[in-house]
Design a protein around this motif. Structure first.
Motif, PDB file in Angstrom:
ATOM      1  N   TRP A  54       0.820  -1.220   0.000  1.00 30.32           N
ATOM      2  CA  TRP A  54       0.000   0.000   0.000  1.00 30.32           C
ATOM      3  C   TRP A  54       0.850   1.264   0.000  1.00 30.32           C
ATOM      4  CZ3 TRP A  54      -4.595   0.937   3.897  1.00 30.32           C
ATOM      5  CH2 TRP A  54      -5.245   2.121   3.543  1.00 30.32           C
ATOM      6  N   LYS A  55       0.754   2.000  -1.092  1.00 27.93           N
ATOM      7  CA  LYS A  55       1.440   3.276  -1.250  1.00 27.93           C
ATOM      8  C   LYS A  55       0.501   4.144  -2.049  1.00 27.93           C
ATOM      9  CE  LYS A  55       4.820   3.593  -4.213  1.00 27.93           C
ATOM     10  NZ  LYS A  55       6.035   3.130  -4.880  1.00 27.93           N
ATOM     11  N   GLY A  56       0.200   5.319  -1.580  1.00 26.08           N
ATOM     12  CA  GLY A  56      -0.783   6.150  -2.272  1.00 26.08           C
ATOM     13  C   GLY A  56      -2.093   6.160  -1.511  1.00 26.08           C
ATOM     14  N   LEU A  57      -3.043   6.901  -2.079  1.00 27.01           N
ATOM     15  CA  LEU A  57      -4.273   7.185  -1.354  1.00 27.01           C
ATOM     16  C   LEU A  57      -5.154   5.959  -1.152  1.00 27.01           C
ATOM     17  CD1 LEU A  57      -5.679   9.677  -0.203  1.00 27.01           C
ATOM     18  CD2 LEU A  57      -6.866   9.905  -2.378  1.00 27.01           C
ATOM     19  N   LEU A  58      -5.239   5.115  -2.165  1.00 25.17           N
ATOM     20  CA  LEU A  58      -6.186   3.999  -2.097  1.00 25.17           C
ATOM     21  C   LEU A  58      -5.511   2.724  -1.598  1.00 25.17           C
ATOM     22  CD1 LEU A  58      -8.350   4.518  -5.278  1.00 25.17           C
ATOM     23  CD2 LEU A  58      -8.711   5.310  -2.947  1.00 25.17           C
ATOM     24  N   ARG A  77      17.171   6.724   7.879  1.00 21.95           N
ATOM     25  CA  ARG A  77      16.382   7.544   8.790  1.00 21.95           C
ATOM     26  C   ARG A  77      15.915   6.720   9.992  1.00 21.95           C
ATOM     27  NH1 ARG A  77      11.291  11.429   7.148  1.00 21.95           N
ATOM     28  NH2 ARG A  77      10.548  11.831   9.245  1.00 21.95           N
ATOM     29  N   TRP A 268       4.255   8.798  11.356  1.00 21.96           N
ATOM     30  CA  TRP A 268       3.216   9.778  11.017  1.00 21.96           C
ATOM     31  C   TRP A 268       3.524  10.492   9.709  1.00 21.96           C
ATOM     32  CZ3 TRP A 268       2.785  15.390  11.794  1.00 21.96           C
ATOM     33  CH2 TRP A 268       1.465  15.831  11.677  1.00 21.96           C
ATOM     34  N   THR A 270       5.605   9.635   7.246  1.00 21.70           N
ATOM     35  CA  THR A 270       5.671   8.789   6.050  1.00 21.70           C
ATOM     36  C   THR A 270       4.272   8.323   5.650  1.00 21.70           C
ATOM     37  OG1 THR A 270       7.084   7.183   4.976  1.00 21.70           O
ATOM     38  CG2 THR A 270       6.007   6.448   6.961  1.00 21.70           C
ATOM     39  N   PHE A 272       1.165   9.957   6.458  1.00 27.31           N
ATOM     40  CA  PHE A 272       0.190  10.983   6.085  1.00 27.31           C
ATOM     41  C   PHE A 272       0.763  12.080   5.195  1.00 27.31           C
ATOM     42  CE2 PHE A 272      -1.583   9.055   9.940  1.00 27.31           C
ATOM     43  CZ  PHE A 272      -2.735   8.560   9.356  1.00 27.31           C
ATOM     44  N   ASP A 273       2.079  12.284   5.181  1.00 35.05           N
ATOM     45  CA  ASP A 273       2.655  13.226   4.228  1.00 35.05           C
ATOM     46  C   ASP A 273       3.067  12.509   2.956  1.00 35.05           C
ATOM     47  OD1 ASP A 273       2.300  15.094   6.134  1.00 35.05           O
ATOM     48  OD2 ASP A 273       4.421  15.430   6.586  1.00 35.05           O
ATOM     49  N   GLY A 274       3.572  11.283   3.104  1.00 28.25           N
ATOM     50  CA  GLY A 274       4.117  10.582   1.954  1.00 28.25           C
ATOM     51  C   GLY A 274       3.235   9.478   1.412  1.00 28.25           C
ATOM     52  N   PHE A 275       2.162   9.146   2.130  1.00 27.33           N
ATOM     53  CA  PHE A 275       1.235   8.080   1.720  1.00 27.33           C
ATOM     54  C   PHE A 275       1.890   6.710   1.593  1.00 27.33           C
ATOM     55  CE2 PHE A 275      -0.904  11.959   0.124  1.00 27.33           C
ATOM     56  CZ  PHE A 275      -2.066  11.854   0.865  1.00 27.33           C
ATOM     57  N   PHE A 276       2.991   6.481   2.338  1.00 31.65           N
ATOM     58  CA  PHE A 276       3.579   5.146   2.385  1.00 31.65           C
ATOM     59  C   PHE A 276       2.897   4.369   3.517  1.00 31.65           C
ATOM     60  CE2 PHE A 276       6.978   7.623   0.353  1.00 31.65           C
ATOM     61  CZ  PHE A 276       7.292   6.813  -0.715  1.00 31.65           C
ATOM     62  N   PHE A 277       1.685   3.908   3.260  1.00 31.80           N
ATOM     63  CA  PHE A 277       0.913   3.266   4.323  1.00 31.80           C
ATOM     64  C   PHE A 277       1.558   1.967   4.789  1.00 31.80           C
ATOM     65  CE2 PHE A 277      -2.204   6.240   2.832  1.00 31.80           C
ATOM     66  CZ  PHE A 277      -2.939   6.547   3.954  1.00 31.80           C
ATOM     67  N   ARG A 279       4.737   1.116   4.801  1.00 28.39           N
ATOM     68  CA  ARG A 279       5.900   1.397   5.639  1.00 28.39           C
ATOM     69  C   ARG A 279       5.478   1.945   6.999  1.00 28.39           C
ATOM     70  NH1 ARG A 279       9.506   6.061   3.559  1.00 28.39           N
ATOM     71  NH2 ARG A 279      10.027   4.650   1.863  1.00 28.39           N
TER      72      ARG A 279
ATOM     73  N   THR B  92      -1.515  19.373   6.969  1.00 22.37           N
ATOM     74  CA  THR B  92      -1.301  17.943   7.187  1.00 22.37           C
ATOM     75  C   THR B  92      -2.548  17.280   7.779  1.00 22.37           C
ATOM     76  OG1 THR B  92       0.979  18.480   7.668  1.00 22.37           O
ATOM     77  CG2 THR B  92       0.269  16.267   8.177  1.00 22.37           C
ATOM     78  N   ARG B  95      -5.357  17.106   5.203  1.00 26.78           N
ATOM     79  CA  ARG B  95      -5.167  16.108   4.150  1.00 26.78           C
ATOM     80  C   ARG B  95      -5.377  14.700   4.675  1.00 26.78           C
ATOM     81  NH1 ARG B  95      -0.537  16.509   0.610  1.00 26.78           N
ATOM     82  NH2 ARG B  95       0.694  16.545   2.490  1.00 26.78           N
ATOM     83  N   GLN B 103     -11.333   7.608   1.178  1.00 30.91           N
ATOM     84  CA  GLN B 103     -11.309   6.145   1.324  1.00 30.91           C
ATOM     85  C   GLN B 103     -12.686   5.624   1.704  1.00 30.91           C
ATOM     86  OE1 GLN B 103      -8.070   5.743   4.073  1.00 30.91           O
ATOM     87  NE2 GLN B 103      -6.562   6.180   2.486  1.00 30.91           N
ATOM     88  N   THR B 122      -1.430  12.350  -6.324  1.00 34.22           N
ATOM     89  CA  THR B 122      -2.200  11.709  -5.267  1.00 34.22           C
ATOM     90  C   THR B 122      -3.634  11.416  -5.704  1.00 34.22           C
ATOM     91  OG1 THR B 122      -0.864  12.848  -3.628  1.00 34.22           O
ATOM     92  CG2 THR B 122      -2.928  11.899  -2.867  1.00 34.22           C
ATOM     93  N   ALA B 126      -5.336   8.167  -7.885  1.00 35.83           N
ATOM     94  CA  ALA B 126      -6.358   7.368  -7.205  1.00 35.83           C
ATOM     95  C   ALA B 126      -7.731   7.558  -7.846  1.00 35.83           C
ATOM     96  CB  ALA B 126      -6.416   7.761  -5.729  1.00 35.83           C
ATOM     97  N   ASP B 401       3.380  13.681  -3.430  1.00 38.72           N
ATOM     98  CA  ASP B 401       3.652  13.685  -1.984  1.00 38.72           C
ATOM     99  C   ASP B 401       4.673  12.630  -1.579  1.00 38.72           C
ATOM    100  OD1 ASP B 401       1.981  15.774  -1.094  1.00 38.72           O
ATOM    101  OD2 ASP B 401       0.243  14.493  -1.405  1.00 38.72           O
ATOM    102  N   SER B 402       4.562  11.441  -2.187  1.00 36.59           N
ATOM    103  CA  SER B 402       5.475  10.364  -1.809  1.00 36.59           C
ATOM    104  C   SER B 402       6.909  10.739  -2.156  1.00 36.59           C
ATOM    105  CB  SER B 402       5.100   9.064  -2.536  1.00 36.59           C
ATOM    106  OG  SER B 402       3.794   8.698  -2.214  1.00 36.59           O
ATOM    107  N   SER B 405       8.197  13.542   0.059  1.00 35.03           N
ATOM    108  CA  SER B 405       8.524  13.165   1.440  1.00 35.03           C
ATOM    109  C   SER B 405       9.825  12.365   1.485  1.00 35.03           C
ATOM    110  CB  SER B 405       7.361  12.425   2.101  1.00 35.03           C
ATOM    111  OG  SER B 405       7.470  11.044   1.931  1.00 35.03           O
ATOM    112  N   THR B 409      13.269  13.504   3.490  1.00 29.89           N
ATOM    113  CA  THR B 409      14.117  12.651   4.331  1.00 29.89           C
ATOM    114  C   THR B 409      15.578  12.750   3.897  1.00 29.89           C
ATOM    115  OG1 THR B 409      12.321  11.098   4.759  1.00 29.89           O
ATOM    116  CG2 THR B 409      14.550  10.273   5.051  1.00 29.89           C
ATOM    117  N   LEU B 413      18.695  14.063   6.170  1.00 26.45           N
ATOM    118  CA  LEU B 413      19.912  13.287   6.444  1.00 26.45           C
ATOM    119  C   LEU B 413      21.154  14.059   5.988  1.00 26.45           C
ATOM    120  CD1 LEU B 413      18.608   9.765   5.349  1.00 26.45           C
ATOM    121  CD2 LEU B 413      19.146  10.484   7.684  1.00 26.45           C
TER     122      LEU B 413
END
Lengths: 309, 435
Positions: A54-58, A77, A268, A270, A272-277, A279, B92, B95, B103, B122, B126, B401-402, B405, B409, B413
Motif C-alpha cells: 500500500w502506497k498512495g491514497l487507495l 532515517r 506519522w 511517512t 500521512f505526508d508521503g502516503f507510504f501506508f 511502511r 497535514t 489532508r 477512502q 495523489t 487514485a 507527496d510520496s 517526502s 528525508t 539526512l
C-alpha cells in the motif's frame, strides 16, 4: 503431586452461570466489544497493512511479505530514529528515577509543608506534552551571540557562560536536550510513586537496621531499596513505554526534522505526508513489538503475584 | 431487589446505546460542525449546496476565502456554501481527514490543494478528481493564463485544477543597509552570490544567509538547483528526461552544500518568519523564501526598498518558480453543478481579485486590476506574464507527496552528515521508491 492434592481437597463446587454471572458478562460486554474492534481489530489490520504494498491514497493489499520490515532495516532515517529513542529513553528514564527517588527520600524525611511540595512537584504532570514542548522550545532557544534568549540568556546574565549551549540543535546529542522537558514533567510522578512505596516500609525495619549499626546510606541501599523494588519496576515500565511512544513532545519542540526524528514521528510523516501506508504500518508494528517486550513480562509478573495472594 | 434489577437493565441499555451512538454513521456531522449552522434550517431557502474543503482557517488565506465566498454569494445566491475547513499542521491534518473521507467514498464537492503533482500524483492517480478542460475552454482561461503554466497542472493533456493564486518561490530577500555598508550589489549569478556571502562572512557576519527549519532548506534546495541547472534541466528532473545521478545534479548538490555553509547554526529551531526577521535585523544579509515573506514584512510595517529589497534568486532571473493553491472537482461530487459554479467563480477575474490582495499573492490570470496590488506584487505580476514558469518542489508542483517526502528525508539526512555522494544516492532512491 498437584493432582493428588486437588483430589484430597476438592474446591467447593461453584454453580456456573448463575444470574449474577450473566449480569457480569453483560456489564463488560460493551467495552469488551469496543476493545476487540478498536484495539485488537485494528492491530490485526495494521499488521495486515504492514505486509502489503500500500502506497498512495487507495488501499492496496498486495502481499509483499516482510519487504517493508527489511527496507526499514536498511533505512538510514530509521537508524537515526532508533539511536534517538535509545538516547531519549536513557536520559528520560534515568533522569526521572534519580530525581524522583531523590525528591521522595527528601519528602519522606518529614519536612514542613510536605503537602505543598508534593503538589508542586506533581503539577508539571497536569500539563500536556504539547504545552511542555512549546514552553521548552522557548526556554531552550539555541540562538547564540546577540540573540541569546531563554535559559541561555539566564546563564549568560548569571555569569554562567560555560553553560550556554545549543540544546536540541546540538548534533547527535540534541535529542538528550529534548528529554529534559520530559524529565521535568514526569519526575514528580515518579516521586509520588516512590513516596507511596517509602511510606509502606514499616519504621520498625529501619529501627532494627539502626540498632544493628547500619548507616543511613546502608539502610536505603540494603533495606529500603530491595523492599520498594516493585515500585522501581513499575516506574521503569511506565516511563519506558512513554519514552518509546513519544511523539507530541517531539512535534511541539522540534517540528518535523530528521535530526530529532523518532519512530512515531517517522510513522506519522511517512504515512500521512508521503502516503507510504505499508511502511508506516510496519513502523507501527515495530513500535508495538518494542512496547510489548517491555510490558508483557511485567503483566505476566503482576498476574503471577496476584495469583499468589 | 426488584428496583435494583430495573436499574441494572436501564443502565445496561444506556451503555449499549452509547456504544451504538459512537459506532453509528456520522455522515454530515463534520460539515455541520465546520460551517457552524444547521442545514435543516437553511435548506428551505437554498435549492442546492456545495461543500468546499480546505485548510484555510486563519490569516490572509481564510480572509481571502471569505472574500471569494462573498462573490460566490452574489453570483450563485441559490447555492449554500459549506466551508469545511480543517485546521492544523499547515494542511497535514486536513489532508489526513480528506484521505479518510475519500477512502470512505464520501468526497467533498471540491477541495483545496497545491496545483501540480501534489494533486495529480495523489488524487488523479487514485481516480478521485475530474479533468476540467471543458471549464477552461468555456471560460477562456487558456487565453489569460501563462502557456508554460498549463503543462505543470495537467496530466496527459487533462487539466485538473483551477489555480486561484500564484506565489513565487525563487525570491532573494536582502537587507539594503547591510549590503550598502559592505559595498555589495544584489548578486545576479550563483558565483556572485557565493562571492558576496564569502565577503560578508569575512567581514565578521556569522551567518550571511538566514534559514529556518527543515522544510525551508528544501525551499533553498529548489532555488539553488534551479539556479545551478537551469529551467530545462530542472523540469527534466521531474519528467524523467534528466537523471538524478547525472553530473549536473552533482554540481547542483555541491552548490547547495556551499549555500548551506553560510547559514545559521540554529536554523532547525527557527520558523521562516524568524529567518526573515534575521534579515530585517541585519543579523543576516540574505534569505531565500517565497513571496509570503513580503506579507510578513508588511505586517511588521516595514517599507519596501528601505527596510528590505528583493530579486530573483541569483542565477534564476527570467524564471518564475511558482506554487499555487487551487481547487478541484471531485469525481462523483454530490453536488457537481454547484461545484462547477464554485470553480467558475474561483477562476474568474472577480474571484481572483477578491482573494489575492487579501492573501498577498497574485492572480493566476494576467488581466487583473493592477490598482489593487502593492509594489512587490506588481513586480511579480510583470514577471509572471513574461518569465518562463517552472514548478516548486517544496510546495507540491513538480513531485507528488510520496516523492517529496522521500526527498525531504534525504535533505534531512544531508543536513546531518553533509555527504554529497550519499545525498545523491538517496535522491536516486527517492525517485525509485515513489515511481
Amino acid at each position: 503431586m498437584t493432582v493428588a492434592s486437588t483430589e484430597i481437597q476438592p474446591k467447593p463446587k461453584r454453580k456456573l452461570w448463575q444470574m449474577e454471572n450473566w449480569w457480569g458478562v453483560l456489564w463488560v460486554l460493551p467495552s469488551l466489544l469496543a476493545v476487540m474492534v478498536f484495539v485488537y481489530g485494528f492491530i490485526a489490520w495494521t499488521a495486515r497493512v504492514s505486509v502489503s504494498a500500500w502506497k498512495g491514497l487507495l488501499a492496496d493489499y498486495t502481499y509483499v511479505g516482510a519487504d517493508n520490515y527489511v527496507a526499514l532495516h536498511s533505512d538510514a532515517r530509521f537508524d537515526i530514529d532508533i539511536q534517538n529513542t535509545v538516547i531519549f529513553t536513557f536520559v528520560f528514564v534515568l533522569g526521572c528515577l534519580a530525581i524522583g527517588l531523590g525528591l521522595a527520600i527528601l519528602l519522606d524525611k518529614g519536612i514542613r509543608g510536605e503537602g505543598f511540595y508534593r503538589s508542586l512537584f506533581l503539577f508539571p504532570m497536569a500539563i500536556s506534552f504539547i504545552v511542555t514542548g512549546v514552553v521548552w522550545r522557548w526556554l531552550m532557544n539555541p540562538a547564540q551571540g546577540e540573540r541569546l534568549s531563554g535559559l541561555n540568556l539566564l546563564f549568560d546574565k548569571l555569569g554562567l557562560d560555560f553553560l550556554v549551549n545549543s540544546w536540541h540543535a546540538t548534533p547527535t546529542w540534541g535529542i538528550a536536550a529534548v528529554a529534559l522537558p520530559a524529565v521535568w514533567q514526569m519526575s514528580g510522578y515518579t516521586m509520588a510513586l516512590y513516596l507511596a512505596g517509602l511510606r509502606a516500609v514499616p519504621d520498625s525495619l529501619r529501627e532494627a537496621a539502626r540498632v544493628d549499626g547500619a548507616t543511613e546510606f546502608q539502610i536505603y541501599r540494603k533495606v529500603i531499596m530491595p523492599l520498594i523494588r516493585p515500585i522501581t519496576l513499575s516506574v521503569l515500565i511506565i516511563l519506558g513505554h512513554i519514552s518509546l511512544k513519544v511523539f507530541d513532545l517531539i512535534i511541539a519542540l522540534a517540528g518535523k526534522q530528521v535530526a530529532l526524528d523518532v519512530p512515531a514521528t517517522y510513522m506519522w510523516t511517512t504515512t500521512f505526508d508521503g502516503f507510504f501506508f505499508g511502511r508506516g504500518a510496519a513502523i507501527g508494528m515495530v513500535l508495538l513489538a518494542s512496547v510489548a517486550v517491555l510490558v508483557i513480562p511485567y503483566l505476566w509478573y503482576t498476574l503471577r503475584q496476584e495469583k499468589g495472594l | 431487589m426488584k428496583t435494583r434489577k430495573t436499574l441494572r437493565v436501564a443502565a445496561l441499555l444506556l451503555a449499549l446505546a452509547l456504544v451504538a451512538a459512537a459506532c453509528g454513521d456520522d455522515e454530515g456531522s463534520t460539515t455541520t460542525a465546520a460551517s457552524g449552522d444547521d442545514p435543516t434550517t437553511t435548506a428551505g431557502a437554498m435549492t442546492d449546496q456545495v461543500e468546499v474543503f480546505s485548510w484555510w482557517t486563519g490569516g490572509g488565506e481564510a480572509a481571502g476565502l471569505e472574500e471569494m465566498i462573498k462573490i460566490f454569494a452574489t453570483t450563485d445566491a441559490d447555492i449554500e456554501f459549506i466551508n469545511s475547513a480543517v485546521a492544523g499542521g499547515a494542511g497535514t491534518n486536513a489532508r489526513a481527514v480528506l484521505a479518510s473521507r475519500l477512502q470512505a467514498n464520501d468526497p467533498p464537492d471540491s477541495w483545496q490543494g497545491h496545483a501540480g503533482q501534489e494533486l495529480i500524483g495523489t488524487y488523479v492517480a487514485a481516480d478521485q478528481i475530474e479533468p476540467l478542460n471543458f471549464l477552461y475552454d468555456q471560460e477562456g482561461w487558456l487565453d489569460v493564463m501563462p502557456e508554460t503554466l498549463i503543462p505543470l497542472i495537467s496530466k496527459d493533456g487533462n487539466i485538473y485544477s483551477v489555480p486561484v493564486n500564484i506565489h513565487r518561490s525563487n525570491v532573494l530577500w536582502a537587507n539594503p543597509t547591510v549590503l550598502a555598508d559592505a559595498g555589495i550589489a544584489i548578486p545576479t549569478s550563483l558565483a556572485d552570490f557565493f562571492t558576496a556571502l564569502e565577503a560578508l562572512k569575512a567581514g565578521g557576519m556569522d551567518a550571511p544567509l538566514a534559514m529556518g527549519e527543515q522544510w525551508t532548506s528544501m525551499h533553498l534546495f529548489e532555488s539553488i538547483m534551479l539556479a545551478s541547472m537551469g529551467p530545462a534541466d530542472w523540469t527534466g528532473l521531474w519528467d524523467g528526461s534528466v537523471a538524478w545521478d547525472s553530473a549536473a545534479v552533482t554540481k547542483g548538490l555541491e552548490d547547495f552544500a556551499t549555500a548551506l555553509s553560510y547559514t545559521n547554526s540554529d536554523s532547525s529551531a527557527l520558523s521562516w518568519q524568524d529567518a526573515g526577521q534575521l534579515v530585517l535585523d541585519g543579523t543576516s544579509a540574505f534569505n531565500i523564501m517565497g513571496d509570503w515573506q513580503e506579507g510578513f514584512f508588511r505586517e511588521l510595517e516595514k517599507a519596501p526598498q528601505t527596510d528590505y529589497v528583493w530579486a530573483a534568486t541569483p542565477g534564476t532571473a527570467g524564471n518564475f518558480q511558482f506554487l499555487s493553491d487551487s481547487f478541484v472537482l471531485a469525481k462523483n461530487a454530490p453536488h457537481r453543478d454547484a461545484a462547477i459554479a464554485w470553480l467558475t467563480v474561483a477562476g474568474s477575474n472577480e474571484g481572483q481579485d477578491a482573494f489575492n490582495p487579501v492573501k498577498g499573492s497574485i492572480p493566476a490570470r494576467n488581466d487583473a486590476d493592477r490598482a489593487l496590488y502593492g509594489e512587490y506584487l506588481l513586480s511579480a505580476m510583470d514577471d509572471w506574464a513574461s518569465d518562463t514558469v517552472v514548478g516548486s518542489l517544496a510546495h507540491g508542483v513538480v513531485a507528488n507527496d510520496s516523492w517529496k517526502s522521500e526527498i525531504d528525508t534525504a535533505i534531512g539526512l544531508f543536513l546531518l552528515d553533509g555527504d554529497v555522494a550519499a545525498f545523491q544516492t538517496a535522491l536516486v532512491a527517492a525517485q525509485a521508491a515513489s515511481g
